[in-house]
Design a protein around this motif. Structure first.
Motif, PDB file in Angstrom:
ATOM      1  N   THR A  24       0.553  -1.432  -0.142  1.00  0.00           N
ATOM      2  CA  THR A  24      -0.322   0.212   0.434  1.00  0.00           C
ATOM      3  C   THR A  24       0.741   1.473   0.114  1.00  0.00           C
ATOM      4  OG1 THR A  24      -0.255   0.809   2.506  1.00  0.00           O
ATOM      5  CG2 THR A  24      -1.353  -1.272   1.232  1.00  0.00           C
ATOM      6  N   GLY A  25       1.935   1.310   0.207  1.00  0.00           N
ATOM      7  CA  GLY A  25       3.123   2.476   0.670  1.00  0.00           C
ATOM      8  C   GLY A  25       2.457   3.091   2.101  1.00  0.00           C
ATOM      9  N   ARG A  26       1.446   2.751   2.618  1.00  0.00           N
ATOM     10  CA  ARG A  26       1.312   2.817   4.259  1.00  0.00           C
ATOM     11  C   ARG A  26       1.618   2.743   5.096  1.00  0.00           C
ATOM     12  NH1 ARG A  26      -2.523   6.957   3.063  1.00  0.00           N
ATOM     13  NH2 ARG A  26      -3.104   7.012   0.781  1.00  0.00           N
ATOM     14  N   ASP A  27       2.077   3.349   6.100  1.00  0.00           N
ATOM     15  CA  ASP A  27       1.765   2.645   7.918  1.00  0.00           C
ATOM     16  C   ASP A  27       0.980   1.780   8.394  1.00  0.00           C
ATOM     17  OD1 ASP A  27       3.925   2.028  10.248  1.00  0.00           O
ATOM     18  OD2 ASP A  27       2.230   3.485  10.661  1.00  0.00           O
ATOM     19  N   LEU A  28       1.322   0.746   8.172  1.00  0.00           N
ATOM     20  CA  LEU A  28      -0.158  -0.068   9.000  1.00  0.00           C
ATOM     21  C   LEU A  28      -0.978   0.783   9.671  1.00  0.00           C
ATOM     22  CD1 LEU A  28      -2.306  -2.712   9.000  1.00  0.00           C
ATOM     23  CD2 LEU A  28       0.092  -3.962  10.247  1.00  0.00           C
ATOM     24  N   GLU A  65       3.263  -5.187  20.138  1.00  0.00           N
ATOM     25  CA  GLU A  65       2.437  -4.766  21.048  1.00  0.00           C
ATOM     26  C   GLU A  65       1.336  -3.677  20.644  1.00  0.00           C
ATOM     27  OE1 GLU A  65       0.740  -4.170  24.793  1.00  0.00           O
ATOM     28  OE2 GLU A  65       1.909  -5.586  23.766  1.00  0.00           O
ATOM     29  N   ALA A  66       1.780  -2.308  19.424  1.00  0.00           N
ATOM     30  CA  ALA A  66       1.455  -2.128  19.031  1.00  0.00           C
ATOM     31  C   ALA A  66       0.557  -1.711  18.421  1.00  0.00           C
ATOM     32  CB  ALA A  66       2.708  -1.184  17.878  1.00  0.00           C
ATOM     33  N   ASN A  89      -6.190  -9.163  16.604  1.00  0.00           N
ATOM     34  CA  ASN A  89      -5.278  -8.338  17.758  1.00  0.00           C
ATOM     35  C   ASN A  89      -6.495  -8.548  18.789  1.00  0.00           C
ATOM     36  OD1 ASN A  89      -6.803  -6.147  16.617  1.00  0.00           O
ATOM     37  ND2 ASN A  89      -5.698  -4.894  16.160  1.00  0.00           N
ATOM     38  N   ARG A  90      -6.749  -7.959  20.280  1.00  0.00           N
ATOM     39  CA  ARG A  90      -7.234  -7.575  21.130  1.00  0.00           C
ATOM     40  C   ARG A  90      -8.376  -6.874  20.626  1.00  0.00           C
ATOM     41  NH1 ARG A  90      -4.838  -3.583  25.106  1.00  0.00           N
ATOM     42  NH2 ARG A  90      -3.802  -5.344  25.474  1.00  0.00           N
TER      43      ARG A  90
END
Length: 186
Positions: A24-28, A65-66, A89-90
């Motif tokens: 995507t070119g993006r940060d998750l 964790e993030a 994830n949570r």
């Protein structure tokens, strides 16, 4: 040790983040542009960049964790013939109303209602992401462990790949979810 902090889960969390950025070119976490997106079929590149995406820190526990505590649902399944979830994830655990142990034994097809139209839509989504590397803006009906129906919206689905181009599965980042009444139809 919490399951999302095992060495295997930490490595997989990093792979989720790297693959998402690759396609995507993006940060998750932030969805901010960080690199030029890859073309379908392109191998995962770890080329030096001016600034590393925020999630890809050198500390392996921090990204794990993030992602685990992120405010959006994040799930991934493996490459089995009937893929089984290997990560939730949570937020995903709360949305689907099950814990890590139950989630990571669930075939991913069972996260959606068994109705053929819904399963067909889900299968088309998986095939499109497999062919193109990723897809965005997907929405569909899902069902929790207790039978509660909900719609996922603004979902990004991508292939999880490593630096050698090996596919480890597919992952989904759910942008929004909306509870549905038992009889409500879209």
């Amino acid at each position: 040790m919490q399951p999302h902090l095992t060495p295997e889960s930490q490595a997989f969390a990093r792979l989720l983040a790297e693959s998402f950025t690759h396609w995507t070119g993006r940060d998750l976490l932030t969805l901010q542009m960080s690199v030029t997106p890859a073309k379908a079929g392109a191998p995962l590149q770890r080329a030096a960049q001016p600034a590393e995406p925020p999630l890809l820190s050198r500390d392996h526990a921090a990204p794990a964790e993030a992602l685990y505590t992120a405010p959006f649902a994040l799930v991934a399944h493996g490459t089995e013939p009937d893929p089984i979830f290997c990560y939730a994830n949570r937020a995903a655990q709360a949305l689907w109303e099950m814990d890590w142990a139950a989630f990571t034994q669930l075939p991913s097809r069972m996260s959606a209602e068994p109705a053929s139209a819904i399963q067909d839509d889900r299968n088309r989504l998986m095939a499109a992401a497999l062919a193109n590397g990723w897809i965005a803006d997907y929405s569909g009906i899902r069902v929790s462990a207790t039978g509660r129906r909900f719609e996922i919206r603004d979902t990004v689905l991508w292939n999880v790949v490593d630096g050698a181009g090996k596919r480890w599965g597919q992952a989904a980042r759910v942008g929004e979810s909306v509870k549905l009444l038992a009889q409500q139809r879209l």
